[in-house]
Design an enzyme around this catalytic site. Structure first.
Site, PDB file in Angstrom:
ATOM      1  N   GLY A 164      34.337  47.282  44.255  1.00  0.00           N
ATOM      2  CA  GLY A 164      32.962  47.154  43.794  1.00  0.00           C
ATOM      3  C   GLY A 164      32.569  48.157  42.734  1.00  0.00           C
ATOM      4  N   GLY A 165      33.560  48.728  42.028  1.00  0.00           N
ATOM      5  CA  GLY A 165      33.248  49.680  40.969  1.00  0.00           C
ATOM      6  C   GLY A 165      33.029  51.103  41.439  1.00  0.00           C
ATOM      7  N   ILE A 203      42.334  48.529  29.410  1.00  0.00           N
ATOM      8  CA  ILE A 203      42.431  47.353  28.555  1.00  0.00           C
ATOM      9  C   ILE A 203      41.018  47.059  28.049  1.00  0.00           C
ATOM     10  CG2 ILE A 203      43.153  44.952  28.372  1.00  0.00           C
ATOM     11  CD1 ILE A 203      45.406  46.893  29.071  1.00  0.00           C
ATOM     12  N   GLU A 275      43.509  39.343  41.546  1.00  0.00           N
ATOM     13  CA  GLU A 275      42.667  39.567  40.374  1.00  0.00           C
ATOM     14  C   GLU A 275      43.501  40.102  39.210  1.00  0.00           C
ATOM     15  OE1 GLU A 275      39.023  41.559  41.079  1.00  0.00           O
ATOM     16  OE2 GLU A 275      38.491  40.234  42.738  1.00  0.00           O
ATOM     17  N   GLU A 288      44.148  43.881  41.237  1.00  0.00           N
ATOM     18  CA  GLU A 288      44.074  44.171  42.666  1.00  0.00           C
ATOM     19  C   GLU A 288      44.085  42.866  43.444  1.00  0.00           C
ATOM     20  OE1 GLU A 288      40.414  46.303  43.032  1.00  0.00           O
ATOM     21  OE2 GLU A 288      39.184  44.496  43.142  1.00  0.00           O
ATOM     22  N   ARG A 292      40.369  38.907  51.649  1.00  0.00           N
ATOM     23  CA  ARG A 292      39.219  38.330  52.358  1.00  0.00           C
ATOM     24  C   ARG A 292      38.706  37.144  51.552  1.00  0.00           C
ATOM     25  NH1 ARG A 292      35.542  39.985  48.671  1.00  0.00           N
ATOM     26  NH2 ARG A 292      35.772  42.053  47.762  1.00  0.00           N
TER      27      ARG A 292
END
Length: 450
Positions: A164-165, A203, A275, A288, A292
Site C-alpha cells: 500500500g505504499g 522505472i 504485479e 510483487e 489474497r
C-alpha cells in the site's frame, strides 16, 4: 464444500464474501467492532459476533478474538478478505493449528511472497524478469548509497513487508538518500513491525499491470488475463481496468506465462495476483505478489465470467476450481472500476468521515456496484475510506468510457466529500481516454489536485 465461514473483515469485502457464501449454500459469520454494529454486512450475515471496540488492534487485528469467535459459532473456515490479517502468515498458521480451514494460500506461500526481497529472489530463480535491485535487505544508508552509485539514480526504497505504499520512497539524487532511507525504515517499522528495506532501480513512468491467478490442489492453474492499475496516488490505486490498453495478445500471453511460472515456483493455491511494471518499450518486471483477493477483482470477473471469491471457497473446500480446463483466458469486452473514497480531492484527498445523508447509486446496462453503504450510514474515521466501488463494463473500451461518464453522473452522495468529482474529471481527460496512462498520470495531468 465448507459449511460455515467466518469473515474476518468488514465493509464491502465482507458483504462480497457473505454473498458468495450464500450462493454456494455456505453459512456466514460476520465479526464486527462496536463501531460497525449497525452496518449492512453485519445484518446480512447468518450470524454475528462482536470482537472488540473500534480500534483495529482491539478488533479486526485481534487474532485471539477472531479465532475464538470462529470456535464459538462452530465455523469450519476463516476468510480474511483483503487488508487487516489477509497476508499475515502467523495468523494463517494459527487458524490451521486450531483445526480450521484458512481460505487462502499456505502460510509458507504468504511468507515467501510477502517478504518482497525473498519474492524477488524466487522470481529470479525461475527466470521471471525482475527490476535490478539489491541482493536482499539493505541495513545502512551507506549500503544504499553504494547501490545507487552502481545502478544510477533514481532508485526506489521499499519495505520488505506490507504494501500500500507504506515504507516506500523515491530517491532522485544523492542529497535525498539518507533522509529518505531513514524515513522509509521508520514508516515500515510503524506500519508492519518490520523496518527492513530493500532497493530497486526506479522505472520511471511505467504502467502497473497485474495478472490474476488461480490454482487448486489438483494441479489446475489459470491466469485470468490482466488488469491495468496505473491511475494511482502515492502508490494507492484509484482506477483499474481490464484488459490493459497497452497489451496486445502476444504480450498478454508472455506475461500470463510468467505469472504462472511464479505460481508453480511457490506451489501456490487459492486466488492471487502477480504485479508487474511495464515500461515504455514493452519490457515488464516482477514487482510483487499479493496472496489474497484484490480490491479490483470485479473487473476481471466482468471480462472472464469467473467468480473469483467463489473459486477461493471451492479451492479451500479441496474441490477443483470450476475454470480448471482453461489455463489462460482470452478477455471478452472491457471493464473499469472506480474506487469511491470518503476523501476531499480539492483538499489533498483529505479523509472525510461522517454520516451519509443521501446515497443514490447508478444502475442500468453494464453497471455493477460493490458497497456496504446505505442512506444514513456513518463512514468511520477508524477505518479505510473506501465507501463504494463502481464497476462499469461493456463490449469495448469506448463504450465503457461513455457508460462510466453516465454512471458517475447518476451517482449521488451527500453528507460527506467523496472522490466522485475526481473520477468525473478523469473520464473526460484526453490522456485517460486515449489509454496512454502511466503511474505518473496524476502528477502530469492533475497536478492541481496534488
Amino acid at each position: 464444500m465448507l459449511k460455515k465461514v467466518l469473515i474476518a473483515n468488514r465493509g464491502e469485502v465482507a458483504l462480497r464474501i457473505a454473498r458468495a457464501c450464500r450462493e454456494l449454500g455456505i453459512k456466514s459469520v460476520a465479526v464486527y467492532s462496536t463501531e460497525d454494529a449497525d452496518t449492512y454486512p453485519v445484518h446480512y450475515a447468518d450470524e454475528k459476533v462482536c470482537i472488540g471496540p473500534a480500534p483495529v488492534g482491539k478488533s479486526y487485528l485481534n487474532q485471539a478474538n477472531i479465532i475464538e469467535a470462529a470456535k464459538m459459532t462452530h465455523a469450519d473456515a476463516i476468510h480474511p478478505g483483503y487488508g487487516f490479517l489477509a497476508e499475515n502468515a502467523d495468523f494463517a498458521q494459527k487458524v490451521i493449528d486450531e483445526g480450521l480451514v484458512w481460505v487462502g494460500p499456505s502460510p509458507e506461500c504468504i511468507r515467501a511472497m510477502g517478504d518482497k526481497a525473498t519474492a524477488r529472489e524466487t522470481m529470479r530463480r525461475v527466470q521471471v524478469p525482475t527490476v535490478p535491485g539489491s541482493e536482499g535487505c539493505v541495513a545502512t544508508a551507506e549500503e544504499a548509497r553504494a547501490f545507487a552509485n552502481r545502478v544510477g539514480y533514481p532508485i526506489l526504497i521499499k519495505a520488505t513487508a506490507g504494501g500500500g505504499g507504506k515504507g516506500m520512497r523515491e530517491v532522485h539524487s544523492p542529497s535525498e538518500l539518507e533522509s529518505a532511507f531513514m524515513s522509509a525504515r521508520a514508516e515500515a517499522g510503524a506500519a508492519f513491525g518490520n523496518d527492513e528495506v530493500y532497493l530497486e532501480k526506479l522505472i520511471t513512468r511505467p504502467r502497473h499491470v497485474e495478472i490474476q491467478v488461480l490454482a487448486d490442489d489438483f494441479g489446475n492453474r489459470a491466469a485470468l488475463c490482466e488488469r491495468d492499475c496505473s491511475v494511482q496516488r502515492r502508490h494507492q490505486k484509484l482506477i483499474e481496468e481490464a484488459p490493459s490498453p497497452a497489451l496486445d495478445e502476444d504480450l498478454r500471453r508472455t506475461m500470463c506465462t510468467a505469472a504462472l511460472k511464479a505460481v508453480r515456483a511457490v506451489e501456490y493455491r487459492s486466488a492471487g495476483t502477480i504485479e508487474f511494471l511495464l515500461d515504455e518499450s514493452g519490457k515488464f518486471y516482477f514487482m510483487e505478489m499479493n496472496t489474497r483477493v484484490q480490491v479490483e477483482h470485479p473487473v476481471t470477473e466482468c471480462i472472464t465470467g469467473v467468480d473469483i471469491v467463489k473459486e477461493q471457497l471451492r479451492i479451500a473446500s479441496h474441490e477443483p476450481m470450476s475454470c480448471a480446463k482453461a489455463e489462460r483466458f482470452v478477455p471478452f469486452g472491457h471493464a473499469m472500476e472506480f474506487r469511491i473514497n470518503a476523501e476531499d480531492p480539492d483538499n489533498g484527498f483529505r479523509p472525510c468521515p461522517g454520516t451519509i445523508t443521501k446515497f443514490v447509486v447508478p444502475s442500468g446496462p453494464g453497471v455493477r456496484m460493490e458497497t456496504y453503504i446505505r442512506e444514513g450510514s456513518r463512514v468511520s474515521p477508524y477505518y479505510d475510506s473506501l465507501v463504494a466501488k463502481l464497476i462499469v463494463y461493456g463490449g469495448n473500451r469506448r463504450e465503457v468510457l461513455e457508460r462510466a461518464a453516465r454512471a458517475l453522473d447518476e451517482f449521488e452522495i451527500e453528507g460527506i466529500k467523496t472522490t466522485l468529482p475526481f473520477h468525473r474529471r478523469v473520464v473526460e481527460n484526453a490522456t485517460f481516454r486515449s489509454g496512454n496512462v502511466t503511474t505518473a498520470f496524476l502528477e502530469t495531468e492533475m497536478g492541481d489536485l496534488l
